[in-house]
Design an enzyme around this catalytic site. Structure first.
Site, mmCIF file in Angstrom:
data_model
loop_
_atom_site.group_PDB
_atom_site.id
_atom_site.type_symbol
_atom_site.label_atom_id
_atom_site.label_comp_id
_atom_site.label_asym_id
_atom_site.label_seq_id
_atom_site.Cartn_x
_atom_site.Cartn_y
_atom_site.Cartn_z
ATOM 1 N N THR A 164 -5.873 4.736 3.836
ATOM 2 C CA THR A 164 -5.672 3.569 2.975
ATOM 3 C C THR A 164 -4.240 3.630 2.440
ATOM 4 O O THR A 164 -3.507 4.565 2.720
ATOM 5 C CB THR A 164 -6.604 3.607 1.751
ATOM 6 O OG1 THR A 164 -6.160 4.654 0.874
ATOM 7 C CG2 THR A 164 -8.030 3.888 2.141
ATOM 8 N N LYS A 220 1.627 6.911 1.661
ATOM 9 C CA LYS A 220 2.830 7.480 1.033
ATOM 10 C C LYS A 220 2.673 7.684 -0.478
ATOM 11 O O LYS A 220 3.544 8.268 -1.119
ATOM 12 C CB LYS A 220 4.021 6.543 1.276
ATOM 13 C CG LYS A 220 4.422 6.469 2.734
ATOM 14 C CD LYS A 220 5.595 5.557 2.950
ATOM 15 C CE LYS A 220 5.169 4.136 3.272
ATOM 16 N NZ LYS A 220 4.459 3.930 4.529
ATOM 17 N N GLU A 272 4.358 -6.767 7.461
ATOM 18 C CA GLU A 272 3.208 -6.679 6.555
ATOM 19 C C GLU A 272 2.609 -8.077 6.449
ATOM 20 O O GLU A 272 3.282 -9.062 6.769
ATOM 21 C CB GLU A 272 3.689 -6.237 5.160
ATOM 22 C CG GLU A 272 4.200 -4.808 5.071
ATOM 23 C CD GLU A 272 3.132 -3.765 5.337
ATOM 24 O OE1 GLU A 272 2.016 -3.928 4.823
ATOM 25 O OE2 GLU A 272 3.416 -2.812 6.089
ATOM 26 N N LYS A 297 9.793 6.211 1.819
ATOM 27 C CA LYS A 297 9.962 7.181 2.910
ATOM 28 C C LYS A 297 11.167 8.075 2.642
ATOM 29 O O LYS A 297 11.139 9.287 2.908
ATOM 30 C CB LYS A 297 10.144 6.442 4.237
ATOM 31 C CG LYS A 297 8.894 5.712 4.689
ATOM 32 C CD LYS A 297 9.159 4.903 5.938
ATOM 33 C CE LYS A 297 7.954 4.078 6.325
ATOM 34 N NZ LYS A 297 8.256 3.074 7.329
ATOM 35 N N GLY A 322 3.506 0.739 13.641
ATOM 36 C CA GLY A 322 2.441 0.261 14.512
ATOM 37 C C GLY A 322 1.232 1.159 14.366
ATOM 38 O O GLY A 322 1.359 2.361 14.145
#
Ligand code: ADP
Ligand code: ASP
Ligand code: MG
Length: 821
Positions: A556, A580, A668, A683, A799
């Site tokens: 999730t 993340k 998105e 990231k 992806g």
């Protein structure tokens, strides 16, 4: 003579009784045969429960009904199949037994107590019935039958309900018998007679022992124990499906294995047959063709360890105190008083400091043991030379058994490592000087995990990974498909078995402790009424299903799930995720997570959080561990922005390029989330923290590619429309760069010293990011080892398929965990 013992399951119904008669007749053609029979399965338990109910004042109606339901169909079915089977006669015998039982039950109810001789009589009525039924069947099948009475043959000493057989005295009795050489001999198991000629019992499951004694007293050529499994296995085949069938084992190995809990043999069975060197075969009534297990002087030398067994319901008693040290005779007094209390000791250890002696007894004896010790050491306890007696209940003993460990090295280290890997605390350890077994006392609730983990270490080498997958959107469902496709191959080639134990979406979950059928998960989830999955449920799953190597896979992007990793690791889970949120939460949470992972010896893997399936995090960790140092990082870390900026090179406007990305599903659901740059910033933070920089998300300078006013809108369509406003200004930037022979890229950077930023940068052909378009990611690390030419990792970094593959490879890294720990 051959003595064949048939256990309760072998005489549980008419068909099985017929199978037994078949085996008996076939054997008797070659050699004189004696059968020792148990009560039909379940009957002894009913009779024991009848005793208890009678003591509580009940008329035992339920028990009599339950007995009827087993015995009557057995007799009537045999009558129906064998015309010569005199069902009426056997039924009359049964009814006599029932009347006698009823009389005794009312006696017990009246008295409010039950003398042991009465209990002995009641508990072995099942055996009497088995003998009556079998002798009638054999007669019906034209066989000669001789029923012998164990009360007259097996001379017993000890308690009424748990006696031992004096073999020498019984040999004399047996010699007085005349055995008809043409008859099949029948003897009921479970009982014998004391010196006064009263009926006594040999203890629960004692029919194996009866058979061994009859084999010894009759000097039989073989004792065969027929049961419901193919022989003795490396551990209980019902508990561990890949248990290994043992072909041969020595008397001593069999003794240790049964003593420490392998139910297939009663612990006292081996002594008489070993004494008279009678080979013992364990066979399956349902598979008479199977070779079975041969127990004799010889063992199978190829197998160093023969089995893992567990003994439940033990109590650990610790006697310690300053008075123990150097005081001669303490151990002697301790064990003498325990023995006077008629309590048998299962295991003993003493620390070399002589400060304490620890031993285990069966839990039902714990109270008697405590009283005996307190009485014996009254003075020492009062004078505080001894600490109060400490008793821990609900313990279990797990043992590894095998002759080979006398010479092999490393058996105990393997054993304790396996227990540690299953996160099991060892309370006490004992190795007999025979070096045929090593035992550990553990918590009773951890037996399944212990057996499973030790069996895997010693016998199967199979690695099981149990998955709980939360989130079945794009990545989660792609992961499930990849697992389904790859599972057989992994099992065949690498011995890895992946079991998906639970799958959850935002509204419900489905679970199966032995593994869900992946192809059915989607439909099952749709029909599931389980409600939303909770962390409590996850914790319960580990405990209730005794999972040894569970992995929580968070697919999730939820904040709250990410914040529960700490709890999950404490509950025993490894965590694998492309989410993340945990790694970009506060720095305290970030470090807390790592500390807990280390403390609980669990892994936290998150390769797919950066660059999807590209090997970024692991590569970076390996480099840093090998002493490298980051000097500068530049990267394109958003597949969507890589695609959009690539289209700008070709002359498309920003809004057209974004629309294109949106329509192809590369963005998105709302493209604003890509254009804001926050995903890239997260990231980047993960990478920077990996390099040792103590940063928070607010420390990252994020340049939004367009003015935020052009990103306003309630949905994708509105944003795309609004975005047109930024096209002209953007086109100018692209043109300007073009004039210098450069292109625009959305670049994330970490400078030496830890300054992090992401924003639009014009890069020339010499830059590794110049050619990165079409959804590719590229991460360029200039480091102490990689300079001036940087290390570049490049490929599709977004992806569902590649992200799921990244998650999958993290999961597979956990198979080594059990070996590394
Ligand atoms: P019976 O009624 O024939 O005496 P038991 O139930 O007493 O049978 O013993 C057979 C059972 O012992 C098997 O069904 C199996 O579950 C259990 N068992 C425990 N440990 C082992 C082992 N190491 N090998 C084989 N069976 C075992
Ligand atoms: N019927 C007895 C019991 O269940 C003895 C045996 O089966 O070995 O304990
Ligand atoms: Mg048994």
């Amino acid at each position: 003579m051959r003595v064949l013992k048939f256990g309760g399951t072998s005489v549980a119904d008419a068909q099985r009784v017929i199978n037994v008669s078949e085996i008996a007749i076939n054997t008797s053609i070659q050699v004189q045969t004696a059968l020792v029979l148990s009560a039909p399965a379940g009957v002894t338990n009913i009779l024991v429960s009848m005793l208890k109910s009678a003591l509580a004042g009940s008329d035992c109606k339920n028990e009599f009904n339950a007995l009827d339901q087993i015995i009557r169909p057995l007799i009537t079915n045999l009558s129906a199949q064998y015309p010569k089977f005199e069902g009426e006669k056997v039924l009359a015998f049964y009814e006599d037994i029932v009347s006698e039982l009823q009389r005794r039950v009312s006696g017990i109810t009246l008295l409010g107590s039950c003398p042991d001789p009465v209990a002995a009589y009641i508990e072995c009525r099942g055996e009497a019935l088995s003998i009556a039924i079998m002798s009638e069947l054999l007669r019906a099948r034209e066989q000669q039958v001789q029923v012998i009475d164990p009360v007259e043959i097996l001379v017993c000493d000890g308690k009424f309900l748990e006696s031992s057989v004096d073999i020498e005295a019984s040999i004399e009795r047996f010699k007085r018998l005349t055995i008809d050489p043409k008859a099949i001999v029948l003897m009921s198991g479970f009982c014998g007679g004391n010196r006064q000629g009263q009926l006594v019992l040999l203890g629960r499951n004692g029919s194996d022992y009866s058979a061994a004694c009859l084999a010894a007293v009759s000097k039989a050529q073989c004792c065969e124990i027929w049961t419901d499994v193919d022989g003795v296995y490396s551990c209980d085949p019902r508990a561990v499906p890949d248990a290994v069938l043992l072909r041969r084992m020595s008397y001593k190995e069999a003794m240790e294995l049964s003593y420490f809990g392998a139910k297939v043999l009663h612990p006292r069975t081996i002594t008489p047959i070993a004494q008279y060197r009678i080979p013992c075969l364990i066979k399956n009534t349902l598979n008479p063709q199977g070779e079975g297990t041969l127990i004799s002087e010889e063992t199978d030398r190829n197998l160093i360890t023969k089995g893992i067994s567990d003994l439940k319901n033990v109590s650990m008693i610790n006697v310690s105190g300053p008075g123990m040290k150097g005081m001669v005779g303490m151990a002697g007094r301790l064990f003498s008083c325990i023995s006077r209390a008629n309590v048998s000791i299962v295991l003993i250890t003493q620390s070399s400091s002589e400060y304490s002696i620890t031993f285990c007894v069966h839990s039902e004896d714990a109270f008697a043991a405590r009283s005996a010790i307190e009485e014996e050491f009254k003075l020492e306890l009062n004078a505080h030379l001894l600490d109060p007696i400490e008793i821990q209940d609900k313990k279990a003993i797990i043992s590894v058994v095998g002759e080979g460990m006398r010479t092999a090295k490393g058996v105990s280290s393997k054993f304790f490592r396996a227990l540690a890997q299953a996160n099991i605390n060892v309370n006490a350890i004992a190795q007999g000087s025979s070096e045929r077994s090593i035992s550990a006392v553990i918590d009773g609730s951890k037996v399944s995990e212990a057996v499973f983990s030790c069996h895997t270490a010693f016998f199967s080498g199979r690695q099981i990974i149990d998955l709980i997958i939360v989130g079945v959107g794009g990545v989660g469902s792609a992961l499930l498909k990849q697992i389904e496709k790859q599972r057989d191959e992994l099992k065949k080639r690498n011995g890895i078995e992946i079991r998906v134990i639970c799958v959850a979406n935002s509204t419900s979950f489905v679970k199966d402790p032995v593994g869900l059928k992946i192809e059915q998960v989607e439909t099952m989830l749709k029909g599931s009424q389980n409600g939303p999955f909770t962390i409590e449920e996850a914790k319960r799953l580990v405990d209730d299903s005794h999972l040894v190597n569970p992995v929580f896979v968070d697919c999730t992007s939820s904040d709250s799930i990410a914040l529960s990793y700490l709890e999950l690791m404490q509950a025993g889970y490894h965590v694998v995720t492309p989410n993340k949120k945990a790694n970009t939460n506060s720095y305290e949470y970030y470090t807390g997570l790592r500390n807990i992972a280390q403390k609980c010896r669990r892994k936290f893997y998150y390769e797919a959080t950066v660059g999807a399936g590209l090997p970024v995090i692991n590569t970076l960790q390996n480099l840093l561990a090998a002493g490298d140092r980051l000097i500068e990082f530049n990267g394109i870390m958003s597949g969507t922005l890589s695609y959009i900026f690539g289209l700008l090179d070709e002359g498309k406007s920003l809004s057209q390029a974004t629309k294109d990305a949106y329509e192809r599903g590369y963005s998105e659901p709302n493209p604003r989330d890509d254009l804001e740059g926050m995903d890239v910033a997260r990231k980047l933070l993960i990478l920077a923290r990996e390099c040792g920089y103590k940063l928070d998300l607010s420390d990252i300078e994020v340049e939004c590619p367009v003015d935020v006013k052009y990103l306003e809108g309630n949905n994708a369509q509105e944003v795309l429309e609004n975005l047109k406003g930024a096209d002209e200004e953007f086109a100018k930037k692209v043109e300007l760069a073009k004039q210098e022979g450069k292109v625009l890229r959305y670049v994330a950077t970490i400078k030496d010293g830890g300054k992090c930023s992401c924003g639009i940068k014009a890069v020339g052909p010499e830059d590794p990011l110049f050619k990165v378009v079409g959804g590719e990611n590229a991460l360029s690390f200039t480091s102490a080892y990689y300079q001036p030419i940087p290390l570049v990792i490049r490929g599709y970094g977004a992806g569902t398929e590649v992200t799921a593959a990244g998650v999958f490879s993290d999961i597979l890294r956990l198979q080594n965990w059990t070996r590394e720990a």
